[in-house]
Design a protein around this motif. Structure first.
Motif, PDB file in Angstrom:
ATOM      1  N   GLN A  11       6.865  -4.478   8.927  1.00 26.57           N
ATOM      2  CA  GLN A  11       6.089  -3.270   8.682  1.00 26.57           C
ATOM      3  C   GLN A  11       4.712  -3.596   8.115  1.00 26.57           C
ATOM      4  N   VAL A  12       4.662  -4.539   7.168  1.00 26.55           N
ATOM      5  CA  VAL A  12       3.371  -4.920   6.581  1.00 26.55           C
ATOM      6  C   VAL A  12       2.473  -5.525   7.652  1.00 26.55           C
ATOM      7  N   SER A 212       2.091  -2.925   0.796  1.00 23.16           N
ATOM      8  CA  SER A 212       3.222  -3.683   0.268  1.00 23.16           C
ATOM      9  C   SER A 212       4.073  -2.814  -0.644  1.00 23.16           C
ATOM     10  N   ILE A 213       3.391  -2.062  -1.526  1.00 19.46           N
ATOM     11  CA  ILE A 213       4.134  -1.194  -2.455  1.00 19.46           C
ATOM     12  C   ILE A 213       4.887  -0.114  -1.688  1.00 19.46           C
ATOM     13  N   GLN A 216       7.721  -1.606   0.328  1.00 15.97           N
ATOM     14  CA  GLN A 216       8.769  -2.073  -0.576  1.00 15.97           C
ATOM     15  C   GLN A 216       9.621  -0.906  -1.070  1.00 15.97           C
ATOM     16  N   ARG A 217       8.954   0.237  -1.313  1.00 15.24           N
ATOM     17  CA  ARG A 217       9.698   1.430  -1.733  1.00 15.24           C
ATOM     18  C   ARG A 217      10.605   1.945  -0.619  1.00 15.24           C
ATOM     19  N   MET A 218      10.241   1.647   0.613  1.00 19.88           N
ATOM     20  CA  MET A 218      11.096   2.031   1.738  1.00 19.88           C
ATOM     21  C   MET A 218      12.249   1.050   1.924  1.00 19.88           C
ATOM     22  N   VAL A 219      11.955  -0.229   1.728  1.00 22.39           N
ATOM     23  CA  VAL A 219      12.948  -1.268   2.019  1.00 22.39           C
ATOM     24  C   VAL A 219      13.988  -1.384   0.907  1.00 22.39           C
TER      25      VAL A 219
END
Length: 493
Positions: A11-12, A212-213, A216-219
């Motif tokens: 995603q990133v 990234s933030i 990361q909140r999704m992952v």
């Protein structure tokens, strides 16, 4: 096991790739438009200056003045100082007659005289063919740096016979080239590019942090749910997700759906355990009875005069055990994924009456009052006649079994809005309301001791419900004031 690609990295990478692509497209469009705009401004200025100088030169030629004369050269120097341009004048052979400006190649001029220098032949040929020239060039090293250059054809003026005005004769006498330094444009683009690059890098770094933030909140919730799923798969059926259920986005919906699935599986596991326990109980009771009476006969505990009575009990329990196994097989067939629900037209009233006749001996034994409310003609419905026959048999058999002696047994068929409603009722004990909600469960009996009707196994109504669910039909039950009635639906033809 092959490691899968990280969703976070993917995603990133995709988001940063899109940002970089947008930056490249935006920068390319911006620089292209800026470069074109700067060149258009220079071209407009040069064309205007070239027009002034060519007008003066054409007038001088018409008077018979030389393009290499002192007056014309002084005019050229004055024009160069005023317009900050570089001017080259040559004859039709390309030999330079006059040159002035800050962008001339001083090394070339110092090594030879003006008369020895010539403009590029391709430029002369292009003008002789009537094609004006303009562009960014060093013009055969005559210019010290890249300049934007435009051209004009010099020719004497003649008087128009109609208007009397002076116009160009169209006969080339020489060529005029006017150039302006293009390094300022390139410097502007270079400085702009540096600023754009720094800005793009800053935006990219900020986007990387935010991306990234966000990703990361999704992952993180997905990783957490994956861990919960692994725990659930390893037998921790009480595991539930509590961290993300308050979120109002798709993650919250997924957490709620996971918990709902876990609850459903836990209930299924509980029902499976209850099913195994019920089957064990139902099988153990007749087998214990059979073994007890058989051992009693063999070891002489039961006297000879009671052996016949004991054998009757063994026979009764054997038939009960056989019915249980038969019902279990039928239930397995109904729940099999390979079962195909046949659809055909048939008269449900005829099926109901045929089942009623088959139970005549039991009805007569209890001296029941049978009351029917059936339409005069056939009631044609869609379904499997054999399956509907089993539904009617199970319901009627239950109604007869639980009817009070000399009680009332009712059969009723009505039609409404494309549905046939088949109702079977009996007069007997009222079923408590708390039992009605479980009456279609496997192995459920209204009497908790399971001793009132020993010939029942608690699967009849569950089979009825399963068959009707196959055809997406409904069944309801009411029990008030000693009268219980089951009503199920079938689709009319």
């Amino acid at each position: 096991m092959k490691r899968t690609k990280s969703m976070y990295l993917r995603q990133v990478t995709v988001m940063l790739g899109l940002i970089i692509l947008c930056m490249v497209l935006l920068g390319a469009g911006f620089f292209s438009l800026s470069y074109r705009h700067q060149l258009e401004e220079i071209q407009t200025t040069l064309d205007r200056n070239a027009g002034f100088i060519s007008s003066y030169a054409n007038a001088a030629i018409t008077k018979g003045d030389s393009l290499s004369g002192e007056d014309f050269i002084n005019y050229i120097y004055s024009a160069v100082r005023l317009t900050d341009t570089t001017v080259l004048v040559c004859n039709t052979k390309g030999q330079i007659l006059c040159a002035a400006g800050v962008n001339l190649n001083e090394d070339l001029l110092n090594s030879s005289t003006i008369a020895d220098l010539s403009v590029p032949s391709w430029a002369v040929n292009q003008l002789l063919n009537g094609k004006p020239y303009s562009g960014v060039t060093t013009f055969g090293q005559l210019l010290s740096s890249k300049c934007y250059l435009t051209s004009e054809v010099l020719s004497p003026l003649v008087q128009d016979r109609v208007s009397g005005e002076l116009i160009s004769s169209g006969i080339p006498t020489g060529f005029l080239f006017v150039a302006a330094d293009a390094t300022s444009v390139l410097d502007f683009l270079e400085n702009t590019f540096q600023l754009f690059f720094i800005t793009a890098v800053a935006v990219l770094l900020i986007s990387l942090v935010i991306c990234s933030i966000t990703v990361q909140r999704m992952v993180d919730p997905l990783k957490g749910m994956c861990a919960f799923a692994h725990k659930f798969a390893h037998g921790e059926v009480d595991t539930r997700i509590t961290e993300y259920t308050n979120r109002k986005d798709e993650i919250g919906e997924l957490a709620i759906a996971f918990n709902a699935m876990a609850d459903s599986l836990a209930q299924a596991e509980q029902k499976r355990s209850e099913f195994v326990a019920n089957v064990s109980h139902e099988l153990k009771t007749p087998m214990t009875t059979i073994a007890g009476f058989a051992d009693g006969i063999l070891d002489g505990t039961i006297p000879p005069e009671k052996e016949r009575e004991s054998l009757q009990v063994i026979s009764s329990e054997t038939r009960r055990l056989s019915r249980l196994v038969r019902r279990m097989l039928e239930l397995s067939r109904l729940q099999s994924s390979e079962r195909v629900a046949a659809q055909e037209q048939f008269d449900v009233a005829e099926v109901l009456l045929r089942v009623l006749v088959s139970l005549e001996s039991k009805i007569t034994e209890k001296d029941l009052d049978v009351q029917t409310q059936l339409p005069d003609g056939p009631v044609m419905v869609w379904g499997d006649p054999d399956a509907v026959t089993q539904v009617c048999y199970n319901l009627l058999d239950n109604a007869v079994k639980f009817s009070s002696p000399q009680g009332r047994l009712t059969l009723r068929i009505t039609t409404k809005a494309g549905k046939a409603y088949i109702a079977i009722g009996n007069q007997g004990e009222t079923i408590p309301p708390q039992q009605l909600t479980h009456i279609f469960d496997r192995f459920h009996k209204a009497d908790s001791s399971r001793s009132t009707h020993k010939d029942g196994v608690g699967l009849g109504l569950y089979i009825v419900k399963t068959i009707l669910n196959t055809y997406k039909e409904d069944i309801t039950v009411t029990s008030q004031d000693g009268f219980t009635e089951f009503t199920f639906t079938l689709s009319e033809v």
